[in-house]
Design an enzyme around this catalytic site. Structure first.
Site, mmCIF file in Angstrom:
data_model
loop_
_atom_site.group_PDB
_atom_site.id
_atom_site.type_symbol
_atom_site.label_atom_id
_atom_site.label_comp_id
_atom_site.label_asym_id
_atom_site.label_seq_id
_atom_site.Cartn_x
_atom_site.Cartn_y
_atom_site.Cartn_z
ATOM 1 N N ASP A 176 58.076 51.124 7.569
ATOM 2 C CA ASP A 176 58.948 52.061 6.834
ATOM 3 C C ASP A 176 58.557 53.531 6.951
ATOM 4 O O ASP A 176 58.897 54.330 6.070
ATOM 5 C CB ASP A 176 58.970 51.701 5.337
ATOM 6 C CG ASP A 176 59.512 50.316 5.059
ATOM 7 O OD1 ASP A 176 60.042 49.684 5.989
ATOM 8 O OD2 ASP A 176 59.410 49.856 3.905
ATOM 9 N N ASP A 192 63.162 44.426 11.958
ATOM 10 C CA ASP A 192 64.301 44.434 11.053
ATOM 11 C C ASP A 192 64.421 45.784 10.358
ATOM 12 O O ASP A 192 63.511 46.612 10.408
ATOM 13 C CB ASP A 192 64.179 43.318 10.009
ATOM 14 C CG ASP A 192 63.095 43.582 8.980
ATOM 15 O OD1 ASP A 192 63.328 44.376 8.047
ATOM 16 O OD2 ASP A 192 61.992 43.013 9.113
ATOM 17 N N GLU A 214 66.333 47.074 6.491
ATOM 18 C CA GLU A 214 67.091 46.685 5.309
ATOM 19 C C GLU A 214 68.008 47.796 4.820
ATOM 20 O O GLU A 214 69.144 47.541 4.436
ATOM 21 C CB GLU A 214 66.108 46.297 4.197
ATOM 22 C CG GLU A 214 66.729 45.827 2.919
ATOM 23 C CD GLU A 214 65.661 45.424 1.905
ATOM 24 O OE1 GLU A 214 65.728 44.293 1.401
ATOM 25 O OE2 GLU A 214 64.757 46.244 1.632
ATOM 26 N N GLU A 229 68.694 54.814 4.025
ATOM 27 C CA GLU A 229 67.437 55.536 4.198
ATOM 28 C C GLU A 229 67.238 55.937 5.659
ATOM 29 O O GLU A 229 66.602 56.951 5.947
ATOM 30 C CB GLU A 229 66.269 54.697 3.696
ATOM 31 C CG GLU A 229 66.217 54.613 2.180
ATOM 32 C CD GLU A 229 65.020 53.835 1.670
ATOM 33 O OE1 GLU A 229 64.223 54.401 0.906
ATOM 34 O OE2 GLU A 229 64.893 52.639 2.039
ATOM 35 N N TYR A 285 71.913 44.666 -5.615
ATOM 36 C CA TYR A 285 70.751 44.971 -4.787
ATOM 37 C C TYR A 285 71.155 45.019 -3.310
ATOM 38 O O TYR A 285 70.804 45.959 -2.591
ATOM 39 C CB TYR A 285 69.663 43.901 -4.935
ATOM 40 C CG TYR A 285 69.058 43.718 -6.298
ATOM 41 C CD1 TYR A 285 69.365 44.563 -7.360
ATOM 42 C CD2 TYR A 285 68.180 42.659 -6.540
ATOM 43 C CE1 TYR A 285 68.804 44.371 -8.613
ATOM 44 C CE2 TYR A 285 67.619 42.461 -7.791
ATOM 45 C CZ TYR A 285 67.938 43.312 -8.830
ATOM 46 O OH TYR A 285 67.383 43.117 -10.063
#
Length: 319
Positions: free
Chosen positions: A46, A119, A121, A125, A203
């Site tokens: 991230d 991956d 999510e 962002e 979510y």
């Protein structure tokens, strides 16, 4: 100031240079022995998510405070180099660490085993990352970085609409998956309609909304937002969502219905518990007001263009 505390290494986990993989990482994984601390940043998870928030915050602070900018510019540029280095001649950082120019978006997975490949999510962002590069380049007067940010934001907007956010006319993903409206977690080998932190509808849908920025109207088209709202959150279903996710849903609504979004945040009975950590009622109201103004401006511009296209009447001398 939290940004300065982190940059000056006075926070519990600060950044250090890791030569083995060419990057800057949180010390959290080393101090605690837990590779999952700081969302795995120590193991390069991230990075584009995490550092984008600092880069974007610094672009605002630096614009307002040139003195602060002068003393923090090099540090922020190091974050840019870690995530978006454009030079193969940089001996310390790889080129475009997480951003995949072929696929048109970033991968969030760091140095962790994954049976289904890399991956990502949160498409929102990823868009924030591109936007932060644009804004930082603008603040420091780096036209090349600003241009790269603009290019990356445009590429991300296109790929997000194909692989992460699904309108009814999507021709890329399987038809029986389009009804989910979002990917959830997009892997190289599969798509899993869930999140790493829970399977609530708000979510799964909401992680692709935040953070909501001025660029969100580009990366989250009105057609998609309308279809998603009608599928999951219309008819007061959004008002039943608990906690900060309710605020996120109504902030996202500003992209298609800024009046209703404004009314939600302006109500006298507004509860601060509806705000996610890091969000503010002021910003969400500004977003709604800005979208409302943009809509009015576009309608007025459309009318002006319509009248310009009309041929003016010819008036003779004797008329």
């Amino acid at each position: 100031m939290r940004v300065s505390a982190f940059l000056m290494s006075s926070s519990p986990f600060y950044l250090l240079v890791l030569e083995a993989w060419g990057g800057i990482v949180s010390t959290g994984g080393y101090v605690t022995g837990d590779s999952g601390v700081d969302f795995g940043n120590t193991n390069y998870n991230d990075h584009h998510f995490h550092f984008a928030y600092f880069i974007l915050a610094a672009s605002y602070i630096g614009y307002l405070d040139p003195t602060w900018l002068a003393s923090h510019k090099d540090y922020i540029n190091t974050m840019v180099r870690d995530t978006a280095n454009a030079s193969s001649e940089d001996p310390y950082f790889p080129v475009s660490r997480g951003f995949d120019w072929y696929n048109g978006h970033s991968w969030a997975k760091g140095l962790f085993d994954s049976a289904d490949g890399k991956d990502q999510e949160s498409s929102a962002e990823d868009a924030c990352f591109a936007y932060s590069l644009k804004m930082w380049g603008k603040t420091i007067g780096d036209a090349n970085l600003e241009a790269r940010g603009n290019l990356q934001l445009s590429v991300v907007a296109r790929s997000i609409s194909k692989y992460f956010l699904y309108t009814s006319d999507n021709t890329v993903e399987p038809k029986n998956f389009i009804g989910n409206k979002v990917s959830g977690i997009l892997f190289e080998n599969k798509i899993h309609h869930t999140t790493y932190f829970g399977a609530n509808t708000e979510y799964i849908q909401g992680i692709h909304m935040i953070p909501l920025l001025p660029s969100s109207s580009l990366t989250r088209p009105k057609k998609f937002v309308s279809e998603e709202w009608d599928t999951f959150f219309s008819d007061d279903r959004a008002k039943k969502v608990e906690g900060g996710w309710r605020g996120i849903l109504f902030a996202n609504l500003a992209l298609i219905d800024p009046k209703q979004s404004w009314a939600f945040f302006a109500q006298d009975s507004f509860d601060d518990a509806w705000l996610d950590g890091g969000a503010s009622r002021t910003w969400y109201m500004a977003l709604a007001a800005g979208m409302l103004y943009l809509g009015v401006y576009k309608r007025l511009q459309s009318k002006a263009n319509k009248y310009q296209d009309l041929e003016a009447p010819r008036i003779g001398v004797g008329d």
